[in-house]
Scaffold this motif. Structure first.
Motif, PDB file in Angstrom:
ATOM      1  N   GLY A 100      -5.390  -0.334   1.498  1.00  0.00           N
ATOM      2  CA  GLY A 100      -4.723  -0.361   2.792  1.00  0.00           C
ATOM      3  C   GLY A 100      -5.577  -0.974   3.886  1.00  0.00           C
ATOM      4  N   TYR A 158       0.831  -1.210   0.000  1.00  0.00           N
ATOM      5  CA  TYR A 158       0.000   0.000   0.000  1.00  0.00           C
ATOM      6  C   TYR A 158       0.866   1.261   0.000  1.00  0.00           C
ATOM      7  CZ  TYR A 158      -3.224   3.590   1.709  1.00  0.00           C
ATOM      8  OH  TYR A 158      -3.961   4.739   1.867  1.00  0.00           O
ATOM      9  N   HIS A 204      -1.365  -4.252  -7.367  1.00  0.00           N
ATOM     10  CA  HIS A 204      -1.263  -4.402  -5.916  1.00  0.00           C
ATOM     11  C   HIS A 204      -1.523  -5.852  -5.503  1.00  0.00           C
ATOM     12  CE1 HIS A 204      -1.497  -0.019  -6.059  1.00  0.00           C
ATOM     13  NE2 HIS A 204      -1.279   0.043  -4.756  1.00  0.00           N
TER      14      HIS A 204
END
Length: 525
Positions: free
Chosen positions: A487, A410, A438
């Motif tokens: 996150g 993140y 990600h």
């Protein structure tokens, strides 16, 4: 750009793949269907003649690309070349992407070798295959730069054939007729696995297609002339095909006439009308980088408006789903319960994070296949292994290590929408991307640390809409969803999972786009 806006164009990349497959890409594995038909297919091969067809790639009435499919014959081989290039409107701007395939067949329509190249924002990916004795496929995957070539040896139960044989088998085999069904085992080069795919002839009709073109000197553009009427059949793929399926109209020679995916059409046109007009329209270079309005942006047009506002980081969510066939989707998990058309999502309780094993080897013993490297998830590469070791720092609790990885991804990746098929190693070096990058890097780092991990995809709530999104799952005591893009550890309950796995599986979500309805009926904080 807010991390909460980085939704998933990866399933949208599958649209490009599917359009390419529609033009004649993918690979059919010869099994039960073909065994009694070998002589018929070999005879049909003698009727395959050289030639080329061209297509405009359309979004509504706007041309956004060009495609071609050509066949060349020699004494002992048949070569098929397919190409597609398009400026795809994703994330507020256009992204130029292209794919090219070269396949060499024997005269009996058995694949000898192929090369597939996909280029997008994430750089080129090249897959090369060589068939040995109709029993082994040697597949080599390269992602550019200094990334090592990933080589896989895939056992085959017989010859593999060009996917164009879906329409060719219909057109050149038994007489096509509405209602006729075919069940074909298909090797999906995106998912790198065989699938059994059902096809049927759903309709027949006539199409008027121009055979040639003429230059309109007043406008400086080309127009179609010499119209010809084609008798065509609509071939439809059943559920579960992913990127291995085909749906569209084909003529009596097995050539694609028209096909559609997610609001994009391939329309058969003369070369000059399909290519030259598009080339002239984009000659100033604006086509590959121009801004797009929300009514054209695929992320926005595929988003589903919520009927009520949701608070941030909700712990439970109840929705009703309608408008789409949900059979075959991964809607049930420890955090998700489906009861009829109602989906209930509950964020994992604290006890779910009390891992049932210790690092470094406990996870590998429980789920070896989900702690191993695979194409585009290079968890055994020294760069990824070193980072995983640095983040682990000798810690044996997988929850602690997974949370460190989640935070590192993140914090370390710039939030940027990209279009392509990313590899974990590319992402580690580029340090940028959207939810796909990600998730891909997180999974590689988690596996390198010994934590079973995989990619989920579905929808996530962002600013009043549900957008298509991807995030990882890790196995501790049970499967737990986390989201390094947002996150979140764990992910909030506004994540609705529909698939588990890579691009080949995520392509299934195309069945939902433009059809699925979501009504929020309850939530909890």
């Amino acid at each position: 750009m807010s991390a909460r806006r980085l939704t998933s164009p990866r399933a949208l990349a599958a649209v490009l793949v599917l359009l390419l497959w529609s033009g004649g890409l993918g690979f059919l594995v010869r099994r039960e269907y073909f065994r009694p038909n070998t002589e018929r297919l070999a005879e049909a091969a003698t009727r395959v003649s050289p030639g080329a067809v061209y297509f405009a790639v359309m979004q509504g009435n706007r041309q956004i690309g060009f495609a071609s499919s050509s066949i060349d014959t020699a004494t002992t081989t048949i070569s098929v070349d397919d190409y597609l290039v398009a400026d795809l409107p994703v994330g507020g701007r256009t992204h130029r992407a292209s794919a090219r395939t070269h396949v060499v067949l024997t005269r009996a329509l058995h694949t000898k070798a192929f090369a597939v190249t996909f280029e997008g924002d994430a750089g080129p990916i090249v897959a090369r295959g060589r068939v040995v004795g109709d029993s082994l496929l040697i597949l080599m995957l390269a992602t550019g730069g200094n990334t090592p070539v990933d080589t896989q040896r895939i056992k085959l139960s017989g010859p593999i054939l060009l996917p164009t044989l879906v329409p060719l088998a219909v057109a050149l085999g038994e007489s096509p007729a509405v209602g006729k069904r075919f069940t074909l085992p298909v090797f999906d080069p995106v998912g790198l696995s065989p699938r059994t795919v059902a096809f049927r002839i759903a309709a027949e009709s006539s199409f008027v297609v121009n055979d040639s073109s003429a230059l309109d000197r007043a406008t400086g553009t080309w127009r179609g002339v010499q119209p010809d009427t084609l008798h065509a059949f609509r071939v439809v793929t059943g559920t579960g095909a992913g990127a291995a399926g085909f749906s569209g109209w084909i003529d009596e020679q097995g050539r694609v006439v028209q096909t559609s995916q997610l609001g994009f059409d391939l329309r058969r046109l003369p070369y000059e009308v399909a290519f030259e007009n598009w080339r002239l329209a984009t000659a100033n270079g604006a086509g590959a980088t121009s801004a797009v309005t929300q009514d054209r942006d695929i992320l926005e047009t595929t988003a589903i408006g919520a009927n009520r506002h949701l608070d941030a980081s909700i712990s439970s969510l109840r929705v009703t789903l309608g408008g789409a066939d949900l059979r075959g989707f991964d809607t049930r998990s420890p955090r998700q319960t489906q009861r009829g058309d109602t989906l209930i999502v509950t964020r994992e309780p604290a006890v779910a994070f009390d891992a049932a094993y210790l690092l470094p080897d406990g996870g590998r013993r429980i789920m070896p296949e989900l702690t191993m490297a695979e194409p585009l998830v290079q968890s055994n590469h020294p760069e990824i292994v070193r980072l995983a070791q640095r983040l682990s720092r000798g810690q044996r609790d997988p929850r602690v290590v997974a949370e460190r990885i989640n935070k590192w991804v993140y914090d370390s990746l710039a939030k940027r929408i990209t279009f392509g098929i990313p590899s974990a190693l590319q992402v580690l070096r580029a340090r940028a991307g959207d939810c796909n990058e990600h998730a891909q890097l997180f999974v590689a780092l988690a596996r390198a640390a010994g934590i079973p991990a995989r990619v989920d995809a579905g929808l996530a709530y962002i600013h009043g809409k549900f957008y298509y999104h991807a995030w990882p799952e890790i196995y501790l005591r049970e499967w737990v969803s986390v989201d390094p893009t947002f996150g979140q550890f764990p992910a909030d309950a506004a994540h609705l999972r529909f698939t588990v796995g890579g691009l080949g599986r995520q392509a299934e979500m195309i069945r939902l786009m433009g059809r699925l309805r979501i009504d929020v009926v309850g939530e909890g904080s």
